[in-house]
Design a protein around this motif. Sequence first.
Motif, PDB file in Angstrom:
ATOM      1  N   LEU A 123      11.565  75.737 108.218  1.00 23.17           N
ATOM      2  CA  LEU A 123      11.866  75.742 106.785  1.00 23.17           C
ATOM      3  C   LEU A 123      12.945  76.771 106.464  1.00 23.17           C
ATOM      4  O   LEU A 123      12.862  77.927 106.887  1.00 23.17           O
ATOM      5  N   GLN A 124      13.946  76.331 105.709  1.00 21.54           N
ATOM      6  CA  GLN A 124      14.987  77.249 105.220  1.00 21.54           C
ATOM      7  C   GLN A 124      15.195  77.000 103.731  1.00 21.54           C
ATOM      8  O   GLN A 124      15.590  75.902 103.339  1.00 21.54           O
ATOM      9  N   VAL A 125      14.904  78.006 102.915  1.00 21.55           N
ATOM     10  CA  VAL A 125      15.033  77.886 101.460  1.00 21.55           C
ATOM     11  C   VAL A 125      16.128  78.824 100.983  1.00 21.55           C
ATOM     12  O   VAL A 125      16.097  80.027 101.274  1.00 21.55           O
TER      13      VAL A 125
ATOM     14  N   ILE B  23       5.904  76.578  99.306  1.00 18.11           N
ATOM     15  CA  ILE B  23       6.102  75.480 100.248  1.00 18.11           C
ATOM     16  C   ILE B  23       5.361  75.755 101.558  1.00 18.11           C
ATOM     17  O   ILE B  23       4.708  74.873 102.122  1.00 18.11           O
ATOM     18  N   ILE B  24       5.442  76.992 102.040  1.00 18.54           N
ATOM     19  CA  ILE B  24       4.749  77.361 103.279  1.00 18.54           C
ATOM     20  C   ILE B  24       3.249  77.132 103.140  1.00 18.54           C
ATOM     21  O   ILE B  24       2.604  76.528 104.014  1.00 18.54           O
ATOM     22  N   ASN B  25       2.670  77.616 102.055  1.00 19.39           N
ATOM     23  CA  ASN B  25       1.227  77.467 101.843  1.00 19.39           C
ATOM     24  C   ASN B  25       0.821  75.997 101.754  1.00 19.39           C
ATOM     25  O   ASN B  25      -0.234  75.601 102.271  1.00 19.39           O
ATOM     26  N   SER B  26       1.650  75.186 101.106  1.00 15.76           N
ATOM     27  CA  SER B  26       1.332  73.765 100.965  1.00 15.76           C
ATOM     28  C   SER B  26       1.418  73.040 102.308  1.00 15.76           C
ATOM     29  O   SER B  26       0.597  72.161 102.604  1.00 15.76           O
ATOM     30  N   PHE B  27       2.399  73.396 103.127  1.00 18.60           N
ATOM     31  CA  PHE B  27       2.502  72.792 104.456  1.00 18.60           C
ATOM     32  C   PHE B  27       1.318  73.180 105.329  1.00 18.60           C
ATOM     33  O   PHE B  27       0.766  72.342 106.059  1.00 18.60           O
ATOM     34  N   LYS B  28       0.919  74.440 105.266  1.00 17.22           N
ATOM     35  CA  LYS B  28      -0.225  74.890 106.058  1.00 17.22           C
ATOM     36  C   LYS B  28      -1.493  74.146 105.644  1.00 17.22           C
ATOM     37  O   LYS B  28      -2.335  73.804 106.489  1.00 17.22           O
ATOM     38  N   ALA B  29      -1.619  73.872 104.339  1.00 19.46           N
ATOM     39  CA  ALA B  29      -2.784  73.129 103.849  1.00 19.46           C
ATOM     40  C   ALA B  29      -2.806  71.702 104.385  1.00 19.46           C
ATOM     41  O   ALA B  29      -3.874  71.073 104.479  1.00 19.46           O
TER      42      ALA B  29
ATOM     43  N   THR C 162       7.429  72.095  94.471  1.00 21.74           N
ATOM     44  CA  THR C 162       6.736  72.204  95.752  1.00 21.74           C
ATOM     45  C   THR C 162       5.982  70.922  96.077  1.00 21.74           C
ATOM     46  O   THR C 162       6.041  70.400  97.199  1.00 21.74           O
ATOM     47  N   LYS C 163       5.289  70.382  95.084  1.00 22.43           N
ATOM     48  CA  LYS C 163       4.530  69.150  95.288  1.00 22.43           C
ATOM     49  C   LYS C 163       5.449  67.995  95.674  1.00 22.43           C
ATOM     50  O   LYS C 163       5.149  67.240  96.613  1.00 22.43           O
ATOM     51  N   SER C 164       6.575  67.872  94.980  1.00 22.11           N
ATOM     52  CA  SER C 164       7.522  66.773  95.281  1.00 22.11           C
ATOM     53  C   SER C 164       8.112  66.908  96.677  1.00 22.11           C
ATOM     54  O   SER C 164       8.274  65.913  97.388  1.00 22.11           O
ATOM     55  N   ILE C 165       8.423  68.141  97.070  1.00 24.44           N
ATOM     56  CA  ILE C 165       9.051  68.370  98.373  1.00 24.44           C
ATOM     57  C   ILE C 165       8.064  68.137  99.523  1.00 24.44           C
ATOM     58  O   ILE C 165       8.349  67.402 100.472  1.00 24.44           O
ATOM     59  N   VAL C 166       6.912  68.754  99.428  1.00 22.02           N
ATOM     60  CA  VAL C 166       5.924  68.664 100.520  1.00 22.02           C
ATOM     61  C   VAL C 166       5.362  67.253 100.642  1.00 22.02           C
ATOM     62  O   VAL C 166       5.013  66.808 101.742  1.00 22.02           O
ATOM     63  N   ASN C 167       5.284  66.531  99.530  1.00 21.41           N
ATOM     64  CA  ASN C 167       4.760  65.155  99.573  1.00 21.41           C
ATOM     65  C   ASN C 167       5.651  64.206 100.361  1.00 21.41           C
ATOM     66  O   ASN C 167       5.221  63.093 100.720  1.00 21.41           O
ATOM     67  N   ILE C 168       6.894  64.613 100.637  1.00 19.16           N
ATOM     68  CA  ILE C 168       7.768  63.809 101.503  1.00 19.16           C
ATOM     69  C   ILE C 168       7.116  63.663 102.868  1.00 19.16           C
ATOM     70  O   ILE C 168       7.243  62.627 103.540  1.00 19.16           O
ATOM     71  N   PHE C 169       6.377  64.687 103.262  1.00 21.54           N
ATOM     72  CA  PHE C 169       5.749  64.711 104.586  1.00 21.54           C
ATOM     73  C   PHE C 169       4.292  64.251 104.545  1.00 21.54           C
ATOM     74  O   PHE C 169       3.613  64.272 105.538  1.00 21.54           O
TER      75      PHE C 169
END
Length: 200
Positions: free
Chosen positions: A45-47, A64-70, A193-200
Motif C-alpha cells: 500500500l502506498q498512500v 485502509i490498513i485496518n480495513s485490509f487486516k480485517a 476507505t470503504k470504497s477502496i477496500v471493497n475493490i478487493f
Amino acid sequence: MNKFYILICLLLLVGCATMQLETNSKLTRTIVIDHSQLTNKTIYLQVTNTANSGGEKMNLNENIINSFKAKGYEIVDSSQKASYSLFVNVLFANNLKEARAIQAAAVGGVFGGVGALASGSNGSNSLIVGATAALAGGLIGKALEDETFRTVIDIQVVNNLNNSNENTRVYCEAIKTDLDLNEAMPILEKEATKSIVNIF
C-alpha cells in the motif's frame, strides 16, 4: 398577498436544506479482482496526498490498513512481496465552495491561467487539478443552503502476479446543513476507505 408569497418561498427553500447527513460514493470505473489467482493475501500500500487547501488533513493510510487486516490481508513493505499493489492519491478533500474559489482564481490568472491545468508541475497546479475534478464529479444535487464536502481520489491497482494494472477514481460526498471541515473529514475518510477496500 406578496408577503404571503414570499413566506411560502422561504419555507420551501428551508425545506430543501439537508438536516440529516447524506453520504454517497462512486467509482468512475469498476475494477474486478480475480481471487482465484491469489496465492496469498498480501498487498503493498502506498498512500499520497496532493490535495492541499485543507485536503492534506485527510489521513487514509491507517484506515485502509485496518480495513485490509480485517479482511485477512497482510500489508507488506515491498511490492515484490505482494500479490497486489495499491496506489492511492488524494486529489481533493474539502467543501465545494473551496473548489469553486480555486477554479475562479485559476480563471482569473492567480495560478498562472487555465493552461496550468494539465501540467501538474507544482503545488498550485495540483490545487487546480483537484478542484476541477471535484466540481466535475457531482453525485447529489442539493440546495444552496447545504454544505457539500467532496473528496476525489485516484486509485491504481497493480496485479503483481501478471504485471497488469487498472485505474479508477473515487468520489465521495458528505452533505448536510452547517457541516464543517472537522466534522466532514472523518466521514469522507470512512466512505473513501470503504470504497477502496471493497475493490478487493
